[in-house]
Structure formats: structure tokens, C-alpha cells
Design an enzyme around this catalytic site. Structure first.
Site, PDB file in Angstrom:
ATOM      1  N   LYS A  49      10.206  -0.697   6.481  1.00 23.41           N
ATOM      2  CA  LYS A  49      10.247  -2.052   7.042  1.00 23.41           C
ATOM      3  C   LYS A  49      11.628  -2.347   7.610  1.00 23.41           C
ATOM      4  O   LYS A  49      11.768  -2.888   8.702  1.00 23.41           O
ATOM      5  CB  LYS A  49       9.884  -3.083   5.952  1.00 23.41           C
ATOM      6  CG  LYS A  49       8.397  -3.081   5.599  1.00 23.41           C
ATOM      7  CD  LYS A  49       8.088  -3.861   4.326  1.00 23.41           C
ATOM      8  CE  LYS A  49       6.605  -3.722   3.974  1.00 23.41           C
ATOM      9  NZ  LYS A  49       6.258  -4.320   2.678  1.00 23.41           N
ATOM     10  N   GLN A  93       8.447  -7.677  -2.186  1.00 22.29           N
ATOM     11  CA  GLN A  93       7.595  -6.490  -2.242  1.00 22.29           C
ATOM     12  C   GLN A  93       6.774  -6.475  -3.532  1.00 22.29           C
ATOM     13  O   GLN A  93       7.312  -6.664  -4.622  1.00 22.29           O
ATOM     14  CB  GLN A  93       8.469  -5.226  -2.140  1.00 22.29           C
ATOM     15  CG  GLN A  93       7.685  -3.929  -2.088  1.00 22.29           C
ATOM     16  CD  GLN A  93       6.832  -3.780  -0.827  1.00 22.29           C
ATOM     17  OE1 GLN A  93       7.176  -4.271   0.239  1.00 22.29           O
ATOM     18  NE2 GLN A  93       5.705  -3.108  -0.958  1.00 22.29           N
ATOM     19  N   ASP A 116       4.487 -12.943   4.659  1.00 19.57           N
ATOM     20  CA  ASP A 116       3.247 -12.286   4.238  1.00 19.57           C
ATOM     21  C   ASP A 116       2.052 -13.245   4.260  1.00 19.57           C
ATOM     22  O   ASP A 116       0.907 -12.806   4.098  1.00 19.57           O
ATOM     23  CB  ASP A 116       3.391 -11.779   2.797  1.00 19.57           C
ATOM     24  CG  ASP A 116       3.900 -10.344   2.714  1.00 19.57           C
ATOM     25  OD1 ASP A 116       3.494  -9.531   3.550  1.00 19.57           O
ATOM     26  OD2 ASP A 116       4.692 -10.060   1.797  1.00 19.57           O
TER      27      ASP A 116
HETATM   28  N1  GUN Z   1       2.626  -4.276  -1.367  1.00 15.28           N
HETATM   29  C1  GUN Z   1       1.611  -3.638  -0.745  1.00 15.28           C
HETATM   30  N2  GUN Z   1       1.300  -4.262   0.406  1.00 15.28           N
HETATM   31  C2  GUN Z   1       2.130  -5.308   0.511  1.00 15.28           C
HETATM   32  C3  GUN Z   1       2.288  -6.323   1.489  1.00 15.28           C
HETATM   33  O1  GUN Z   1       1.599  -6.410   2.516  1.00 15.28           O
HETATM   34  N3  GUN Z   1       3.279  -7.229   1.245  1.00 15.28           N
HETATM   35  C4  GUN Z   1       4.050  -7.180   0.135  1.00 15.28           C
HETATM   36  N4  GUN Z   1       4.966  -8.119  -0.006  1.00 15.28           N
HETATM   37  N5  GUN Z   1       3.923  -6.256  -0.787  1.00 15.28           N
HETATM   38  C5  GUN Z   1       2.969  -5.320  -0.597  1.00 15.28           C
END
Ligand code: GUN
Length: 282
Positions: A49, A93, A116
Site C-alpha cells: 500500500k 490494518q 476503508d
Molecule cells: N485486512 C484485509 N483486508 C483489509 C482491508 O481491506 N482493509 C484493512 N484495513 N485491513 C484489511
């Protein structure tokens, strides 16, 4: 033979578009990522990311916390990021270390920075059919990819396997809003095969490697594989690709399907939140 839904190619195109848009901005969008687990997969996701954000020309900051971090310490970081005018997007995360109250942590994120779309404010708006500040990245990526290939959703029978807050629930709502007839299955579902062979579209996010073989698939169905399963360091989806590709009309590969789309949507969301906060749009 199915047409491959090339998530990597579309993600690269969208990333290039963002790069162009951002190049003319004086103040750059900025993404903050909090990671509090030492799960190797999560570490890789966060690294990717940050790399993508930098490639586009965003600013980014990763806040690595030890897995014995307290809830209060994470909340303190979130409060600071909420107040920081240079931060446009906040991502915590998941999964969080056991014992931490995920709900309290996610809910602490200012909805206007909730990249998100996981806060109840944004998720509630999504469920009601109002525009949230951000749509969850994986569902948004799925819909965007189907759109790119002009796949019609209206009136179709869509089966969503998995009911997580990250993928299953939001994607089911988004498909419903596009007038699909949506069935949601989970690990307790008794007649999965029967539901699957009647589905025009299957979205699988169950996390069982190669589970969906061709006996689950109707001729000409659209298959979206959200599974990321690691077997001996190799990543495999939920779908037995080599078999199912001969029966489906469209199919996503794993890797290079939904994975890259999720990151691309995270970047798009970061840019959109920036525009809202900078009053480009209201
Ligand atoms: N862990 C797995 N997928 C995601 C996601 O789309 N966002 C976040 N914050 N954590 C994750």
C-alpha cells in the site's frame, strides 16, 4: 473458455490516471496506515500500500505498533491523525491483535478520513443507499472490474459466499443496489452447491483453497474469486481456476485479479477523501 477479468491491467490503468491527476496538485493527498500485528501477510499488504501510494505521488505514513500495544495507545494515534490537517485518509490494518476492541478502534476514525468505509457512519450510509465518504475497497474493486467488462448485474442471481464486514456484507449490498437478486451464503449454509449452480454471478470470499470446482458453476456464469489462500508459499484462490475457466463466461485470476483492484480502490478513495476535505467537491 472464459474471458479473464484482468484486475492487474485495470488497476494499472486507474493508478496511471491517479498519477496524472495528482501531478498537478500542490498539496498532495496523504494516507496514514496503522499496523499493529506481525502477521507476515499483513506486513506485505501494508508495504504494498505504501509503495503504491508513493508511486502515485501521494504522501504516506506507516505507524508500526507492537502487537502488545494497548487499545488506548492505538486510539491516541487515531485521535492525533483525525486532527492532523495533512492527513486525508486513515487505515487500520486488520486483523488487530487479539484482546483489542476492534469496534471501538474503527469507530474512533473520523468518517471523513475512513478510507476503508468501515465506520458505522459510512457503512450505514452504504446500507441505506446513500453515498458514503468511501466505499470498502475490495467490494468497490469488484464492482469496478465487472463494470469495465460491461458485465450486466441487473436482474442477475448473485451468490456471495462469505459474510465478512470487509467483503461479503458490503458487496452483497452493492450488488443489491444494482438490482441483482442476492443470496448470501456462509459456512453454515447447507445447500451451497444448489445455490451456486443457479447463480449467474458468484463472489467467493470464503478462504478455502480451490473449493469451487466446475460442479458448482453454471455454464456461462461470472466468477469472482476473492480468496487469498497460502499453500506452501503459493497463493491460491477459492476457485479451481484451471477447471472453472472452461465453464464460466468471465473469471478473475488469483493473483492479478481482485488483489490489485483493492489497492487501486484504496488509492482512489484516498484521492476522493482529499478532494472532499480540500473542498474540491462537497
Ligand atoms: N485486512 C484485509 N483486508 C483489509 C482491508 O481491506 N482493509 C484493512 N484495513 N485491513 C484489511
Amino acid at each position: 473458455m472464459a474471458i479473464i477479468l484482468d484486475g492487474k491491467k485495470l488497476a494499472d490503468k486507474l493508478t496511471a490516471e491517479l498519477k496524472t491527476a495528482v501531478s498537478t496538485l500542490e498539496k498532495k493527498p496523504k494516507l496514514a496506515v496503522i499496523i499493529a500485528n506481525d502477521n507476515p501477510a499483513s506486513q506485505i499488504y501494508v508495504k504494498n500500500k505504501k509503495k503504491k501510494a508513493e508511486e502515485i505521488g501521494f504522501e504516506s505514513v506507516v505507524i508500526p505498533l507492537k502487537s502488545d500495544v494497548t487499545e488506548e495507545m492505538i486510539l491516541e494515534h487515531i485521535y492525533i491523525l483525525n486532527e492532523d490537517k495533512d492527513i486525508n485518509a486513515i487505515l487500520v490494518q486488520l486483523p488487530l491483535p487479539e484482546g483489542l476492541n476492534k469496534k471501538r478502534i474503527i469507530e474512533a476514525i473520523d468518517p471523513i478520513k475512513d478510507v476503508d468505509g468501515f465506520t458505522s457512519y459510512n457503512f450505514g450510509r452504504l446500507a441505506l443507499g446513500y453515498n458514503p465518504y468511501a466505499y470498502p475497497c475490495t467490494p468497490k474493486g469488484i464492482i469496478r472490474l465487472l463494470n469495465e467488462y460491461n458485465i450486466n448485474i441487473e436482474g442477475k442471481n448473485a451468490l456471495v459466499i462469505g459474510r465478512s464486514n470487509i467483503v461479503g456484507k458490503p458487496v452483497a449490498l452493492m450488488l443489491q443496489q444494482k438490482n441483482a437478486t442476492v443470496t448470501m451464503a456462509n459456512s453454515y449454509t447447507k445447500n451451497l452447491k444448489e445455490l451456486a449452480i443457479n447463480a449467474d454471478i458468484i463472489i467467493s470470499a470464503m478462504g478455502k483453497p480451490n473449493f469451487i470446482d466446475s460442479s458448482y458453476v453454471k455454464d456461462g456464469a461470472v466468477i469472482v474469486d476473492v480468496g487469498i489462500n497460502r499453500i506452501n508459499d503459493k497463493i491460491t484462490g477459492d476457485v479451481l481456476f484451471e477447471e472453472v475457466k472452461n465453464k464460466a463466461s468471465f473469471i478473475t485470476p488469483v493473483p492479478k485479479g481482485i488483489g490489485p483492484m483493492t489497492i487501486a480502490m484504496l488509492m482512489q478513495n484516498t484521492y476522493e477523501l482529499y478532494k472532499i476535505q480540500e473542498n474540491f467537491i462537497l
